[in-house]
Scaffold this active site. Structure first.
Site, PDB file in Angstrom:
ATOM      1  N   SER A 184       0.798  -1.232   0.000  1.00  0.00           N
ATOM      2  CA  SER A 184       0.000   0.000   0.000  1.00  0.00           C
ATOM      3  C   SER A 184       0.825   1.274   0.000  1.00  0.00           C
ATOM      4  CB  SER A 184      -0.959  -0.003   1.192  1.00  0.00           C
ATOM      5  OG  SER A 184      -0.253  -0.149   2.395  1.00  0.00           O
ATOM      6  N   HIS A 212      -5.417  -4.040  -2.160  1.00  0.00           N
ATOM      7  CA  HIS A 212      -5.173  -3.038  -3.201  1.00  0.00           C
ATOM      8  C   HIS A 212      -5.132  -3.631  -4.607  1.00  0.00           C
ATOM      9  CE1 HIS A 212      -4.605   0.639  -0.923  1.00  0.00           C
ATOM     10  NE2 HIS A 212      -4.112  -0.129   0.020  1.00  0.00           N
ATOM     11  N   LYS A 243     -12.151  -0.289  -1.182  1.00  0.00           N
ATOM     12  CA  LYS A 243     -11.229   0.464  -2.047  1.00  0.00           C
ATOM     13  C   LYS A 243     -11.830   0.507  -3.461  1.00  0.00           C
ATOM     14  CE  LYS A 243      -7.457  -0.831   1.001  1.00  0.00           C
ATOM     15  NZ  LYS A 243      -7.572   0.323   1.900  1.00  0.00           N
TER      16      LYS A 243
HETATM   17  C1  LIG Z   1      -2.952  -3.807   2.355  1.00  0.00           C
HETATM   18  C2  LIG Z   1      -4.196  -3.518   3.134  1.00  0.00           C
HETATM   19  N1  LIG Z   1      -4.842  -4.537   3.740  1.00  0.00           N
HETATM   20  C3  LIG Z   1      -5.956  -4.329   4.445  1.00  0.00           C
HETATM   21  C4  LIG Z   1      -6.490  -3.061   4.580  1.00  0.00           C
HETATM   22  C5  LIG Z   1      -7.721  -2.900   5.393  1.00  0.00           C
HETATM   23  O1  LIG Z   1      -8.854  -2.795   4.589  1.00  0.00           O
HETATM   24  P1  LIG Z   1     -10.147  -2.061   5.107  1.00  0.00           P
HETATM   25  O2  LIG Z   1      -9.935  -0.588   4.911  1.00  0.00           O
HETATM   26  O3  LIG Z   1     -11.255  -2.627   4.296  1.00  0.00           O
HETATM   27  O4  LIG Z   1     -10.279  -2.374   6.563  1.00  0.00           O
HETATM   28  C6  LIG Z   1      -5.860  -1.977   3.969  1.00  0.00           C
HETATM   29  C7  LIG Z   1      -6.333  -0.600   4.033  1.00  0.00           C
HETATM   30  O5  LIG Z   1      -7.066  -0.030   4.625  1.00  0.00           O
HETATM   31  C8  LIG Z   1      -4.682  -2.209   3.227  1.00  0.00           C
HETATM   32  O6  LIG Z   1      -4.044  -1.199   2.651  1.00  0.00           O
END
Ligand SMILES: Cc1ncc(COP(=O)(O)O)c(C=O)c1O
Length: 395
Positions: A184, A212, A243
């Protein structure tokens, strides 16, 4: 008798420390919709911060699906999933996601965070070992902590180190190899074919967090497993609906056995309320939409290529990014913050990211283009980057 002091006084000390280091700040305030050009702190700016990859947040089909679900089903599920909050729309979305991901089954979680943390903590215990990339998401790290498993952290994308750690951990009861599909903060892609081969050789469970990559990589946005043609070889996939799919929520994709196990053991499902019907309905509309219409994904990648090339041509260091997440590496923390503030004054919102989110000395401004940006938006953004970059002597 104890003297009356404020037991939370230490919070002021901690905040004072953040202020002294110039790191205290509330997030900018969005008024109006999350859009490619949006109003933050009362100012209209080109928005390069959101994970709204396909610009579906304001899509009429998703909004209509959410509205209809509210009319038909109300605003909340009324209970945790495992008591009385197991809604038909949840199951319908899970079936659609399973078709999309080409897995036997999927299971919804309240967020991608809950999916990662809840799953890792459910499948591992203290007799086990988790082998994890040093840049994996915080939710994986928290899941590992909750599980009590021994953590073996490997240098970013270092497959040799993975093989060594898997070899050294053969005495463990169970082994889990875990990686983000797309990272990310750097926008690079995991070396999945080699990691999967290593997991197979050493008998490890393979888990990929594709937050992502879902809606972004692979055919119709099916993610990194599809991108690398690894269907059937990754035991646990996590995706997010918050996302590219524009709403909220996470899911695990895998075998029916895995899903049956998680519904009995993943604590976020057992102890926290499930999605409101409108959230699932909007996600269902999004997953169907990307399978029917490939224009948003095509547009996303065209915009990504144009913007990334533009930044490189200007002389910025965009690191190792291969996806719509493009960092501009600055190095020094306060310089990255100044860069971001200068861009904002010039009408572009691109957030500065510093330690502990990224390593010390690797502070950056992070950008994400979306399918909704026009060429004109991106040209204006590049012009702002050029002026701000020259002002701060970054180029
Ligand atoms: C790589 C990654 N995994 C998991 C998440 C968590 O997802 P969520 O926002 O749906 O909780 C995020 C970002 O928020 C992320 O960037």
């Amino acid at each position: 008798m104890k003297s009356v002091t404020n037991p939370l006084a230490y919070l002021n000390d901690e905040l004072g420390d953040l202020r002294a280091r110039g790191l205290f700040r509330w997030p900018r305030l969005l008024s109006g919709p999350q859009a490619p050009v949006a109003v933050y702190d009362g100012r209209e700016v080109i928005n390069l911060c959101a994970n709204n990859y396909l610009n579906l947040v304001t899509h009429p089909r998703l909004k209509e699906a959410a509205r209809q679900a509210i009319d038909d089903l109300g605003v909340g599920p009324g209970a945790v999933r495992t008591i009385a909050g197991n809604l038909a729309i949840h199951r319908e979305l899970e079936a659609e996601l399973a078709r999309f991901k080409r897995t036997e089954a999927t299971l919804l979680f309240q967020s991608g965070f809950a999916a990662n943390a809840g799953t890792v903590a459910a499948v591992l215990g203290k007799e086990d070992v988790i082998v994890s990339d040093e840049l994996n998401h915080a939710s994986i790290i928290d899941g590992a902590r909750l599980s009590g498993a021994t953590k073996q952290i490997f240098p970013h994308r270092d497959v040799e180190a993975v093989r060594r750690l898997l070899g050294e951990s053969q005495g463990a009861r169970r082994l889990l190899l875990i990686t983000d599909g797309v990272f990310s903060m750097d926008g690079d892609i995991a070396p999945l074919p080699d990691l999967v081969a290593a997991a197979e050789e050493f008998g490890a469970i393979m888990m990929v967090d594709d937050a992502h990559a879902s809606g972004v990589l692979g055919r119709q946005g099916r993610g990194t497993i599809d991108h690398f043609h690894l269907h059937g070889r990754v035991h646990i996939q996590v995706g997010t609906l918050s996302k590219a799919f524009a709403g909220l929520g996470g899911y695990v994709a895998g075998s029916e056995t895995l899903i049956d196990y998680l519904i009995h053991r993943a604590r976020p499902l057992l102890f926290s309320t499930s999605h409101p019907p409108s959230v699932s309905a909007a996600a269902l509309a999004a997953v169907r939409l990307v399978q029917e219409d490939d224009r948003p994904i095509t547009r996303l990648w065209e915009n990504t290529g144009f913007f990334k090339e533009g930044l490189k041509r200007l002389g910025f260091d965009t690191g190792i990014s291969e996806t719509p997440i493009t960092p501009i590496i600055v190095g020094d923390e306060s310089r990255a913050v100044r860069f971001s503030d200068t861009l904002f004054e010039r009408g572009v919102f691109a957030l500065a990211v510093a330690f502990p989110t990224v390593a010390r000395g690797k502070a950056r401004v992070r950008t994400i283009v979306t399918a909704g940006h026009t060429r004109e938006h991106l040209e204006r953004a590049l012009d702002a980057f050029r002026r701000a970059g020259e002002e701060l002597r970054l180029i």
